[in-house]
Scaffold this motif. Structure first.
Motif, PDB file in Angstrom:
ATOM      1  N   THR A  23       0.833  -1.202   0.000  1.00 19.30           N
ATOM      2  CA  THR A  23       0.000   0.000   0.000  1.00 19.30           C
ATOM      3  C   THR A  23       0.868   1.252   0.000  1.00 19.30           C
ATOM      4  O   THR A  23       0.621   2.195  -0.763  1.00 19.30           O
ATOM      5  N   ILE A  24       1.899   1.241   0.835  1.00 23.32           N
ATOM      6  CA  ILE A  24       2.806   2.394   0.913  1.00 23.32           C
ATOM      7  C   ILE A  24       3.517   2.589  -0.416  1.00 23.32           C
ATOM      8  O   ILE A  24       3.624   3.715  -0.930  1.00 23.32           O
ATOM      9  N   LEU A  25       4.015   1.486  -0.992  1.00 17.34           N
ATOM     10  CA  LEU A  25       4.768   1.584  -2.244  1.00 17.34           C
ATOM     11  C   LEU A  25       3.901   2.057  -3.408  1.00 17.34           C
ATOM     12  O   LEU A  25       4.413   2.681  -4.333  1.00 17.34           O
ATOM     13  N   SER A  26       2.614   1.773  -3.351  1.00 15.38           N
ATOM     14  CA  SER A  26       1.730   2.196  -4.437  1.00 15.38           C
ATOM     15  C   SER A  26       1.299   3.654  -4.299  1.00 15.38           C
ATOM     16  O   SER A  26       0.707   4.217  -5.216  1.00 15.38           O
ATOM     17  N   SER A  27       1.617   4.250  -3.173  1.00 12.45           N
ATOM     18  CA  SER A  27       1.261   5.647  -2.951  1.00 12.45           C
ATOM     19  C   SER A  27       2.284   6.555  -3.615  1.00 12.45           C
ATOM     20  O   SER A  27       3.491   6.346  -3.484  1.00 12.45           O
ATOM     21  N   PRO A  28       1.814   7.580  -4.312  1.00 10.75           N
ATOM     22  CA  PRO A  28       2.764   8.495  -4.955  1.00 10.75           C
ATOM     23  C   PRO A  28       3.609   9.281  -3.947  1.00 10.75           C
ATOM     24  O   PRO A  28       4.692   9.750  -4.278  1.00 10.75           O
ATOM     25  N   SER A  29       3.139   9.367  -2.727  1.00 16.69           N
ATOM     26  CA  SER A  29       3.887  10.123  -1.714  1.00 16.69           C
ATOM     27  C   SER A  29       4.569   9.184  -0.723  1.00 16.69           C
ATOM     28  O   SER A  29       4.678   9.479   0.460  1.00 16.69           O
ATOM     29  N   ALA A  30       5.041   8.039  -1.220  1.00 24.83           N
ATOM     30  CA  ALA A  30       5.693   7.051  -0.360  1.00 24.83           C
ATOM     31  C   ALA A  30       6.910   7.665   0.322  1.00 24.83           C
ATOM     32  O   ALA A  30       7.745   8.305  -0.311  1.00 24.83           O
ATOM     33  N   ASP A  31       6.977   7.462   1.628  1.00 24.84           N
ATOM     34  CA  ASP A  31       8.066   7.997   2.444  1.00 24.84           C
ATOM     35  C   ASP A  31       9.120   6.908   2.634  1.00 24.84           C
ATOM     36  O   ASP A  31       8.819   5.822   3.127  1.00 24.84           O
TER      37      ASP A  31
END
Length: 58
Positions: A23-31
């Motif tokens: 889920t995090i990796l698919s987010s454009p704003s991955a931290d």
């Protein structure tokens, strides 16, 4: 809790972390720090599962 039940619990948590990571990796704003933290937590769980499995073979 038996060792097998504990391993099963750790495996479920590991799977949950994998879903969280995806889920995090698919987010454009991955931290990057958040990604690294989830990966560290997954690795700790994996290490613990391997340790417990090795101890049950003895």
């Amino acid at each position: 809790m038996t060792i097998q039940a504990h391993i099963a619990s750790l495996e479920k948590k590991h799977g949950d972390l994998e879903e969280e990571l995806q889920t995090i990796l698919s987010s454009p704003s991955a931290d990057d720090r958040e990604i690294a933290e989830v990966k560290r937590r997954k690795l700790r769980l994996k290490d613990e599962m391997q340790r417990l499995k090795a101890n049950t073979r003895h």
